[in-house]
Design a protein around this motif. Structure first.
Motif, PDB file in Angstrom:
ATOM      1  N   LYS A 175      -5.945  -5.725 -22.823  1.00  0.00           N
ATOM      2  CA  LYS A 175      -4.489  -5.879 -22.909  1.00  0.00           C
ATOM      3  C   LYS A 175      -3.768  -4.635 -22.378  1.00  0.00           C
ATOM      4  O   LYS A 175      -2.766  -4.739 -21.664  1.00  0.00           O
ATOM      5  N   GLU A 176      -4.289  -3.443 -22.718  1.00  0.00           N
ATOM      6  CA  GLU A 176      -3.685  -2.205 -22.234  1.00  0.00           C
ATOM      7  C   GLU A 176      -3.810  -2.100 -20.717  1.00  0.00           C
ATOM      8  O   GLU A 176      -2.861  -1.701 -20.039  1.00  0.00           O
ATOM      9  N   ARG A 177      -4.990  -2.482 -20.178  1.00  0.00           N
ATOM     10  CA  ARG A 177      -5.172  -2.462 -18.718  1.00  0.00           C
ATOM     11  C   ARG A 177      -4.179  -3.390 -18.041  1.00  0.00           C
ATOM     12  O   ARG A 177      -3.598  -3.050 -17.008  1.00  0.00           O
ATOM     13  N   GLU A 178      -3.988  -4.571 -18.611  1.00  0.00           N
ATOM     14  CA  GLU A 178      -3.046  -5.533 -18.033  1.00  0.00           C
ATOM     15  C   GLU A 178      -1.617  -4.997 -18.056  1.00  0.00           C
ATOM     16  O   GLU A 178      -0.863  -5.184 -17.099  1.00  0.00           O
ATOM     17  N   ARG A 179      -1.236  -4.324 -19.136  1.00  0.00           N
ATOM     18  CA  ARG A 179       0.117  -3.743 -19.213  1.00  0.00           C
ATOM     19  C   ARG A 179       0.309  -2.668 -18.146  1.00  0.00           C
ATOM     20  O   ARG A 179       1.359  -2.585 -17.506  1.00  0.00           O
ATOM     21  N   ILE A 180      -0.731  -1.843 -17.946  1.00  0.00           N
ATOM     22  CA  ILE A 180      -0.652  -0.789 -16.935  1.00  0.00           C
ATOM     23  C   ILE A 180      -0.572  -1.414 -15.550  1.00  0.00           C
ATOM     24  O   ILE A 180       0.247  -1.005 -14.715  1.00  0.00           O
ATOM     25  N   ARG A 181      -1.416  -2.408 -15.287  1.00  0.00           N
ATOM     26  CA  ARG A 181      -1.393  -3.076 -13.972  1.00  0.00           C
ATOM     27  C   ARG A 181      -0.048  -3.740 -13.720  1.00  0.00           C
ATOM     28  O   ARG A 181       0.469  -3.698 -12.601  1.00  0.00           O
ATOM     29  N   HIS A 182       0.530  -4.346 -14.758  1.00  0.00           N
ATOM     30  CA  HIS A 182       1.847  -4.974 -14.609  1.00  0.00           C
ATOM     31  C   HIS A 182       2.894  -3.923 -14.235  1.00  0.00           C
ATOM     32  O   HIS A 182       3.716  -4.146 -13.331  1.00  0.00           O
ATOM     33  N   ALA A 183       2.857  -2.782 -14.914  1.00  0.00           N
ATOM     34  CA  ALA A 183       3.807  -1.705 -14.612  1.00  0.00           C
ATOM     35  C   ALA A 183       3.590  -1.195 -13.188  1.00  0.00           C
ATOM     36  O   ALA A 183       4.558  -0.892 -12.472  1.00  0.00           O
ATOM     37  N   GLN A 184       2.334  -1.125 -12.747  1.00  0.00           N
ATOM     38  CA  GLN A 184       2.054  -0.671 -11.382  1.00  0.00           C
ATOM     39  C   GLN A 184       2.547  -1.683 -10.347  1.00  0.00           C
ATOM     40  O   GLN A 184       3.049  -1.287  -9.308  1.00  0.00           O
ATOM     41  N   ARG A 185       2.377  -2.971 -10.638  1.00  0.00           N
ATOM     42  CA  ARG A 185       2.906  -3.990  -9.709  1.00  0.00           C
ATOM     43  C   ARG A 185       4.418  -3.875  -9.597  1.00  0.00           C
ATOM     44  O   ARG A 185       4.989  -3.963  -8.502  1.00  0.00           O
ATOM     45  N   HIS A 186       5.067  -3.672 -10.735  1.00  0.00           N
ATOM     46  CA  HIS A 186       6.526  -3.516 -10.740  1.00  0.00           C
ATOM     47  C   HIS A 186       6.924  -2.282  -9.935  1.00  0.00           C
ATOM     48  O   HIS A 186       7.881  -2.325  -9.139  1.00  0.00           O
ATOM     49  N   ALA A 187       6.196  -1.187 -10.109  1.00  0.00           N
ATOM     50  CA  ALA A 187       6.490   0.047  -9.376  1.00  0.00           C
ATOM     51  C   ALA A 187       6.275  -0.146  -7.879  1.00  0.00           C
ATOM     52  O   ALA A 187       7.052   0.355  -7.058  1.00  0.00           O
ATOM     53  N   ALA A 188       5.228  -0.883  -7.504  1.00  0.00           N
ATOM     54  CA  ALA A 188       4.962  -1.134  -6.079  1.00  0.00           C
ATOM     55  C   ALA A 188       6.117  -1.907  -5.447  1.00  0.00           C
ATOM     56  O   ALA A 188       6.539  -1.604  -4.320  1.00  0.00           O
ATOM     57  N   LYS A 189       6.640  -2.871  -6.180  1.00  0.00           N
ATOM     58  CA  LYS A 189       7.799  -3.633  -5.677  1.00  0.00           C
ATOM     59  C   LYS A 189       9.026  -2.734  -5.552  1.00  0.00           C
ATOM     60  O   LYS A 189       9.790  -2.844  -4.591  1.00  0.00           O
ATOM     61  N   ASP A 190       9.207  -1.837  -6.536  1.00  0.00           N
ATOM     62  CA  ASP A 190      10.336  -0.903  -6.477  1.00  0.00           C
ATOM     63  C   ASP A 190      10.215   0.018  -5.267  1.00  0.00           C
ATOM     64  O   ASP A 190      11.208   0.289  -4.582  1.00  0.00           O
ATOM     65  N   ILE A 191       8.999   0.511  -5.009  1.00  0.00           N
ATOM     66  CA  ILE A 191       8.793   1.394  -3.857  1.00  0.00           C
ATOM     67  C   ILE A 191       9.132   0.652  -2.574  1.00  0.00           C
ATOM     68  O   ILE A 191       9.860   1.168  -1.715  1.00  0.00           O
ATOM     69  N   HIS A 192       8.625  -0.564  -2.445  1.00  0.00           N
ATOM     70  CA  HIS A 192       8.905  -1.357  -1.236  1.00  0.00           C
ATOM     71  C   HIS A 192      10.406  -1.604  -1.089  1.00  0.00           C
ATOM     72  O   HIS A 192      10.972  -1.430  -0.002  1.00  0.00           O
ATOM     73  N   ARG A 193      11.032  -2.003  -2.183  1.00  0.00           N
ATOM     74  CA  ARG A 193      12.467  -2.310  -2.146  1.00  0.00           C
ATOM     75  C   ARG A 193      13.286  -1.078  -1.750  1.00  0.00           C
ATOM     76  O   ARG A 193      14.185  -1.157  -0.907  1.00  0.00           O
ATOM     77  N   GLN A 194      12.959   0.070  -2.333  1.00  0.00           N
ATOM     78  CA  GLN A 194      13.720   1.281  -2.040  1.00  0.00           C
ATOM     79  C   GLN A 194      13.471   1.784  -0.618  1.00  0.00           C
ATOM     80  O   GLN A 194      14.389   2.286   0.030  1.00  0.00           O
ATOM     81  N   LYS A 195      12.248   1.649  -0.131  1.00  0.00           N
ATOM     82  CA  LYS A 195      11.955   2.118   1.228  1.00  0.00           C
ATOM     83  C   LYS A 195      12.622   1.243   2.285  1.00  0.00           C
ATOM     84  O   LYS A 195      12.870   1.701   3.399  1.00  0.00           O
ATOM     85  N   ASN A 196      12.923   0.002   1.927  1.00  0.00           N
ATOM     86  CA  ASN A 196      13.469  -0.935   2.903  1.00  0.00           C
ATOM     87  C   ASN A 196      14.905  -1.351   2.610  1.00  0.00           C
ATOM     88  O   ASN A 196      15.372  -2.352   3.140  1.00  0.00           O
ATOM     89  N   ASP A 197      15.629  -0.587   1.795  1.00  0.00           N
ATOM     90  CA  ASP A 197      16.992  -0.976   1.446  1.00  0.00           C
ATOM     91  C   ASP A 197      18.046  -0.436   2.410  1.00  0.00           C
ATOM     92  O   ASP A 197      19.230  -0.692   2.238  1.00  0.00           O
ATOM     93  N   GLY A 198      17.634   0.308   3.386  1.00  0.00           N
ATOM     94  CA  GLY A 198      18.586   0.815   4.376  1.00  0.00           C
ATOM     95  C   GLY A 198      19.181   2.162   4.014  1.00  0.00           C
ATOM     96  O   GLY A 198      19.819   2.794   4.855  1.00  0.00           O
TER      97      GLY A 198
END
Length: 131
Positions: free
Chosen positions: A97-120
């Motif tokens: 369960k802890e691994r899944e929570r960490i992976r979920h947070a990492q997926r969210h962070a990856a999306k944030d990185i992509h969004r911020q790098k491509n927001d203009g």
């Protein structure tokens, strides 16, 4: 007669084994097993993903795709994930369960990185400020 010979052979074998066990021949010392990491706390995939995300943030700052503020916010998000991982490892075992929570947070962070790098929003090359 055959039983007597078999019995004598068994007694002879047992006494010779016992005699060999009591010899003064030193036995080689068995090396102690190397200190292995505690079971259940190894998170190599999580660590690799964390490193890749930090590299992406650094590259975004250097290329100008991320403003200073965006980079700071993304690094703070990574720090939060790192703290989450440290808390999970603190008891000596990282549960599924802890691994899944960490992976979920990492997926969210990856999306944030992509969004911020491509927001203009980029660092202005001449003034060093965000647009």
């Amino acid at each position: 007669m055959l039983i007597r010979h078999a019995l004598a052979a068994a007694v002879l074998a047992a006494t010779s084994v016992a005699a060999l066990a009591q010899t003064d021949v030193p036995t080689p010392a068995v090396p102690a097993p190397a200190a292995a990491p505690e079971r259940g706390t190894a998170t190599p995939l999580i660590d690799q993903r964390e490193q890749r995300q930090q590299d992406r943030i650094r590259a975004g700052r250097e290329s100008g795709d991320l403003t200073k503020k965006e980079g700071r916010r993304l690094r703070a998000e990574q720090k939060g994930i790192d703290r989450m991982q440290q808390r999970a490892e603190a008891d000596g075992s990282v549960t599924h369960k802890e691994r899944e929570r960490i992976r979920h947070a990492q997926r969210h962070a990856a999306k944030d990185i992509h969004r911020q790098k491509n927001d203009g929003a980029t660092k202005d090359a001449t003034t060093g400020t965000g647009k």
